[in-house]
Design an enzyme around this catalytic site. Structure first.
Site, PDB file in Angstrom:
ATOM      1  N   SER A 144       0.832  -1.193   0.000  1.00  0.00           N
ATOM      2  CA  SER A 144       0.000   0.000   0.000  1.00  0.00           C
ATOM      3  C   SER A 144       0.874   1.254   0.000  1.00  0.00           C
ATOM      4  O   SER A 144       1.716   1.419  -0.886  1.00  0.00           O
ATOM      5  CB  SER A 144      -0.967  -0.048   1.182  1.00  0.00           C
ATOM      6  OG  SER A 144      -1.971   0.920   1.067  1.00  0.00           O
ATOM      7  N   GLU A 238      -9.942  -3.513  -5.822  1.00  0.00           N
ATOM      8  CA  GLU A 238      -9.401  -2.381  -5.081  1.00  0.00           C
ATOM      9  C   GLU A 238      -9.340  -1.134  -5.951  1.00  0.00           C
ATOM     10  O   GLU A 238      -9.042  -1.200  -7.148  1.00  0.00           O
ATOM     11  CB  GLU A 238      -8.032  -2.693  -4.482  1.00  0.00           C
ATOM     12  CG  GLU A 238      -6.948  -3.167  -5.413  1.00  0.00           C
ATOM     13  CD  GLU A 238      -5.627  -3.345  -4.669  1.00  0.00           C
ATOM     14  OE1 GLU A 238      -5.212  -2.403  -3.964  1.00  0.00           O
ATOM     15  OE2 GLU A 238      -5.020  -4.418  -4.785  1.00  0.00           O
ATOM     16  N   HIS A 268      -7.609  -5.157  -1.329  1.00  0.00           N
ATOM     17  CA  HIS A 268      -6.361  -4.465  -1.046  1.00  0.00           C
ATOM     18  C   HIS A 268      -5.508  -5.259  -0.049  1.00  0.00           C
ATOM     19  O   HIS A 268      -5.977  -5.658   1.015  1.00  0.00           O
ATOM     20  CB  HIS A 268      -6.694  -3.084  -0.482  1.00  0.00           C
ATOM     21  CG  HIS A 268      -5.532  -2.169  -0.318  1.00  0.00           C
ATOM     22  ND1 HIS A 268      -4.755  -1.748  -1.370  1.00  0.00           N
ATOM     23  CD2 HIS A 268      -5.025  -1.568   0.793  1.00  0.00           C
ATOM     24  CE1 HIS A 268      -3.829  -0.931  -0.932  1.00  0.00           C
ATOM     25  NE2 HIS A 268      -3.961  -0.814   0.384  1.00  0.00           N
TER      26      HIS A 268
END
Length: 298
Positions: A144, A238, A268
């Protein structure tokens, strides 16, 4: 471990009390508890350390002696997360790749806005070099925002004329803080974890007025020529899917060796559920194989 258990993970994330766009001071505990909800296996060893003055945890797992180093950056929108909460995912990578994973406690926004996280990443990498760890035995990874930070580190190394690591693997990377990807619209209904609104809040906190197109804040807009081989993974459920797709395209256009893998129905950072979801385990197996290929091929 279950095959195609991604639906259960999506349901779990939808029911989570975590609000990625909420007050960071309130959400940090929620985030860490969610990420660290699975007990750390008994064969995982962690050692507190400092790399270039930056706190970090050295993580090893299993009986095989580590051969190679991974510098790892946790996710959390640059405002949440910690090295301690990332130990399970770091240990999964360490076990599979037979490496020592150093997960970095970089400074968080809004208390420490951009470029504090990049400065810490660069200091930690310099710290490894100063210990005598050859660059060709180092790989870089992150998930991320941590994936974006890993890419920003590579760009910073290029600017500083420091040697690049052997390779980098990024999981669901956030590399465009302008939120201009098409998937912010097309995947909004299926993403159980992130929203464009939440990411915009986190980006504003992190940038504190800086240009969101700065190459060190949004590596998607950087000149990627000269970077090491990249592995980019993302799920199709996502809103950051386009960050991964466009990053891979930009890297290829800049003559970087890049491997892109997308996983249908995956949310995600689904790799964090590798202990219970077969797709997550396969994704981490791919990460480990990629890292080992470039470590062993030096």
């Amino acid at each position: 471990m279950t095959e195609s258990g991604l639906g259960a993970v999506v349901d779990l994330l939808r029911a989570s009390p975590l609000d990625m766009g909420g007050d960071p001071r309130a959400m940090r505990l929620v985030f860490d508890e969610m990420i660290a909800s699975h007990p750390v296996p008994e064969d995982v060893r962690t050692t507190a350390q400092r790399l270039g003055g930056v706190p970090a945890l050295a993580v090893t797992a299993g009986d095989a002696g580590p051969s190679g180093t991974v510098l790892y950056f946790h996710g959390g929108g640059y405002a949440l997360g910690s090295a301690a909460a990332s130990v399970n995912l770091a240990a999964d990578i360490a076990r599979r790749s037979r490496t020592t994973v150093h997960t970095v406690e970089y400074r968080l926004a809004p208390e420490n806005p951009f470029p504090a996280a990049v400065d810490d990443a660069l200091a930690a990498y310099r710290g490894l070099l100063e210990r005598g760890v050859p660059a060709e035995t180092i790989t870089v990874s992150g998930e991320s925002a941590g994936g974006g930070l890993a890419l920003a580190l590579l760009v910073a190394l290029k600017e500083a004329e420091l040697p690049q690591p052997a390779a980098a693997a990024v999981l669901s990377p956030w590399v465009d803080l302008t939120q201009s990807g098409r998937s912010h619209r097309t995947k909004a209904a299926v993403d159980p974890a992130l929203t464009r609104r939440a990411l915009t809040v986190r980006a504003d906190d992190y940038l504190a007025g800086a240009d969101p197109r700065s190459p060190l804040a949004s590596p998607l807009f950087a000149d990627l020529r000269g970077l090491p081989p990249l592995l980019v993974q993302a799920g199709t459920y996502e809103v950051l899917l386009d960050d991964a797709l466009r990053l891979a395209a930009r890297a290829a256009d800049d003559d970087v060796a890049v491997t892109l893998r997308t996983f249908p129905g995956a949310p995600h950072v689904f790799q964090g559920f590798a202990a219970v979801v077969a797709e997550g385990a396969r994704a981490l197996d791919d990460v480990a194989a990629f890292l080992r290929t470039h470590l062993d091929g030096r």
